[in-house]
Scaffold this motif. Structure first.
Motif: not given
Length: 353
Positions: A11-29
């Motif tokens: 759940x994303x919203x003002x009264x909920x914890x911050x959603x933390x996203x790990x962006x993988x992008x091209x770091x898989x090599x």
């Protein structure tokens, strides 16, 4: 516009914890096993979700050696010389996606992606992608915005290359085509970003101005900016993630698992410290109330003697008469109705009230 909704099971919203996203992008090599390892590591750090980028070099640019397609000498990726060559190295092949989505679901971490063309959206829909991220450079890619909006899934977009007019147009266009769940991330499209270019105060303004959920997509080094963003109301934090000691396409502004976990913990501590708006004294502070002052007898006093600054004093603890009566006592030259000794309390009755 909805200010609380689900992304997968989160759940994303003002009264909920911050959603933390790990962006993988091209770091898989360029190795799917590395991508899977990054997903597993992201979960171990406490990240809520991982994000992929869904494109091929051919879907994002042309394989051309003409000047228009050359990377500038000042680009941090200048060694690749041309856009196509950079994206060929950085891409996460579409044929990996099914396995990566399945793996993330298996170990219990949400996964979604940034599609860069309509074909990628179709492919991600087959994988039941729970949300879509629109990368900063795609803010004016209206065919892509329309395609994503039509899915009715939550939409996240970054403002890195957007003017206020661009943001207004994008939100209006997304809403027109069916989007009701929109998150806008403050972003600076510079790699790595300098602190004096972040302008994190914009996070609050985005939420207030557009009545939406706002957040932060970070390209700065270190952990400070995401924590500050949380304090300013960011409900989504996106940060690039890499394996320890790796040298990959985006590693120079990414966090390794140790640093990412520290960032997650600091954001969670930040959320706890923000708490709620209240003027009540918390239970943990009640034991410190004795530190407040009150009026005590500071010298022995005979019956009929006048209270003066020489025989009464405002001191700790708080058990005696409130200091707000101190001036009243002195001004009215109130006399003691009984004998007092040093350290005795005063009451309202003692001063005729």
């Amino acid at each position: 516009m909805k200010k609380k909704f689900k992304i997968g099971k989160l759940t994303v919203g003002q009264d909920h914890k911050t959603l933390i996203v790990a962006e993988i992008s091209g770091n898989h090599g360029g190795k799917i096993q590395n991508a899977k390892k990054l997903i597993k590591l992201a979960k171990s750090t406490g990240a809520d979700a991982v994000k992929l980028q869904s494109y091929t070099a051919d879907s994002i640019t042309l394989n051309s050696k003409k000047k228009d397609f050359a990377l500038e000498n000042t680009s941090p990726w200048s060694k690749y010389k041309y856009f196509w060559d950079l994206y060929k190295v950085a891409q996460t092949p579409l044929e990996w996606h099914k396995e990566l989505f399945s793996y993330a679901n298996k170990i219990g971490i949400e996964i979604f992606s940034s599609p860069f063309d309509e074909i990628a959206v179709d492919y991600l829909e087959k994988l039941k992608c729970p949300a879509y991220k629109i990368a900063s450079p795609e803010i004016n890619h209206f065919p892509l915005l329309k395609k994503i909006a039509k899915t009715k899934k939550p939409v996240i977009f970054s403002t890195g290359l957007a003017t206020l007019k661009d943001i207004i147009e994008a939100i209006k266009y997304l809403k027109k085509n069916g989007s009701k769940k929109i998150i806008v991330l403050k972003c600076t499209s510079s790699y790595p970003s300098n602190f004096d270019d972040l302008n994190l105060k914009t996070i609050r303004d985005l939420s207030k101005r557009f009545n939406i959920i706002s957040g932060f997509s970070d390209h700065s080094r270190g952990r400070l900016a995401p924590v500050v963003a949380c304090a300013l109301g960011a409900k989504v934090i996106e940060k690039h993630f890499m394996m320890k000691n790796s040298k990959t396409v985006d590693s120079f502004f990414s966090l390794n698992p140790i640093e990412f976990k520290k960032m997650v913990n600091e954001i969670r501590d930040c959320e706890k410290s923000l708490g709620k708006t209240t003027y009540n004294i918390p239970k943990c502070s009640l034991k410190s109330l004795n530190g407040k002052r009150s009026i005590y007898i500071s010298q022995d006093i005979k019956k009929g003697e006048i209270f003066t600054s020489n025989n009464i004093k405002v001191v700790r603890p708080r058990y005696s008469l409130s200091p707000k009566y101190y001036e009243f006592i002195l001004k009215n030259k109130i006399k003691a109705k009984k004998i007092f000794t040093k350290g005795d309390r005063l009451t309202l009755k003692d001063i005729g009230l």
